[in-house]
Design a protein around this motif. Sequence first.
Motif, PDB file in Angstrom:
ATOM      1  N   SER A  91       0.827  -1.195   0.000  1.00  0.00           N
ATOM      2  CA  SER A  91       0.000   0.000   0.000  1.00  0.00           C
ATOM      3  C   SER A  91       0.868   1.254   0.000  1.00  0.00           C
ATOM      4  O   SER A  91       0.608   2.193  -0.731  1.00  0.00           O
ATOM      5  CB  SER A  91      -0.918  -0.019   1.219  1.00  0.00           C
ATOM      6  N   ILE A 125       1.162   4.100  -3.042  1.00  0.00           N
ATOM      7  CA  ILE A 125       0.964   5.537  -2.848  1.00  0.00           C
ATOM      8  C   ILE A 125       2.166   6.311  -3.379  1.00  0.00           C
ATOM      9  O   ILE A 125       2.024   7.346  -4.014  1.00  0.00           O
ATOM     10  CB  ILE A 125       0.696   5.841  -1.365  1.00  0.00           C
ATOM     11  N   TRP A 178      -7.003  17.999   4.028  1.00  0.00           N
ATOM     12  CA  TRP A 178      -6.804  16.561   3.838  1.00  0.00           C
ATOM     13  C   TRP A 178      -6.410  15.980   5.195  1.00  0.00           C
ATOM     14  O   TRP A 178      -5.238  16.015   5.573  1.00  0.00           O
ATOM     15  CB  TRP A 178      -5.704  16.305   2.804  1.00  0.00           C
ATOM     16  N   VAL A 194      -5.931  13.031   6.608  1.00  0.00           N
ATOM     17  CA  VAL A 194      -4.940  11.969   6.737  1.00  0.00           C
ATOM     18  C   VAL A 194      -3.887  12.187   5.666  1.00  0.00           C
ATOM     19  O   VAL A 194      -4.126  11.949   4.484  1.00  0.00           O
ATOM     20  CB  VAL A 194      -5.591  10.577   6.602  1.00  0.00           C
ATOM     21  N   TRP A 227      -0.967  10.783   4.619  1.00  0.00           N
ATOM     22  CA  TRP A 227      -0.370   9.764   3.761  1.00  0.00           C
ATOM     23  C   TRP A 227      -1.371   9.099   2.845  1.00  0.00           C
ATOM     24  O   TRP A 227      -1.003   8.451   1.891  1.00  0.00           O
ATOM     25  CB  TRP A 227       0.392   8.734   4.586  1.00  0.00           C
ATOM     26  N   LYS A 228      -2.648   9.245   3.078  1.00  0.00           N
ATOM     27  CA  LYS A 228      -3.614   8.630   2.168  1.00  0.00           C
ATOM     28  C   LYS A 228      -4.099   9.612   1.114  1.00  0.00           C
ATOM     29  O   LYS A 228      -4.197   9.292  -0.040  1.00  0.00           O
ATOM     30  CB  LYS A 228      -4.794   8.057   2.942  1.00  0.00           C
ATOM     31  N   ARG A 229      -4.467  10.805   1.531  1.00  0.00           N
ATOM     32  CA  ARG A 229      -4.947  11.865   0.631  1.00  0.00           C
ATOM     33  C   ARG A 229      -5.965  11.358  -0.383  1.00  0.00           C
ATOM     34  O   ARG A 229      -5.878  11.589  -1.583  1.00  0.00           O
ATOM     35  CB  ARG A 229      -3.785  12.536  -0.075  1.00  0.00           C
ATOM     36  N   LYS A 230      -6.940  10.635   0.128  1.00  0.00           N
ATOM     37  CA  LYS A 230      -8.022  10.150  -0.718  1.00  0.00           C
ATOM     38  C   LYS A 230      -9.283  10.980  -0.524  1.00  0.00           C
ATOM     39  O   LYS A 230      -9.982  11.272  -1.478  1.00  0.00           O
ATOM     40  CB  LYS A 230      -8.329   8.682  -0.408  1.00  0.00           C
TER      41      LYS A 230
END
Length: 184
Positions: free
Chosen positions: A19, A23, A131, A133, A135-138
Amino acid sequence: MNATRWAWAAFFVYLGQASAEEIQNAEEVAVIEIGAAPSRNLNDHTSSFGPTVAVEVSPIENWLELEAGVTPSFGHNTTEWSTDLLFKKPWTLSHTVEFMAGIGPSWIHTTEYGTTTNSVAAEAVVDFMFWPVRWKRKFGWYVEPGYEYNFGRGHERSIGISFGLLIAIWKHQRVSAGSGTASK
């Protein structure tokens, strides 16, 4: 039984690494904004409210963002469809907060008391993107106050604010085995 636990632990560690690698080798293609947009006409002091949706892309990283959106607004005996194209300059304030300032044209289709009109307007906005979170930036959320000047219909001026959910669309790149290079 102990070997099974180790196997599961190794599997989850592998998933975490995959994962993180995914990313690192991903490229943000677009951001979708879905939200609500209340506004206030400064000429006749009427209010309207409606949903809004927009898509934002970055043709020049850290210099230019293009946002195309549509907002239907509903007021007393009035329905207005506004379609805009905004040219924004982004600034990264932190790993989780972005700020943008932008301007652009807008096309407005209005139905008021049974009469339909079309007009062109200019729009100016400031945009705050959050944003949560890093490290995810979804997923994130945004707040976008704006000012609009309509060149038709009595030169109406209005202020508004849109706010809602951000959804990042990512293009994942495959990593070639053994080479460490990404291919698109």
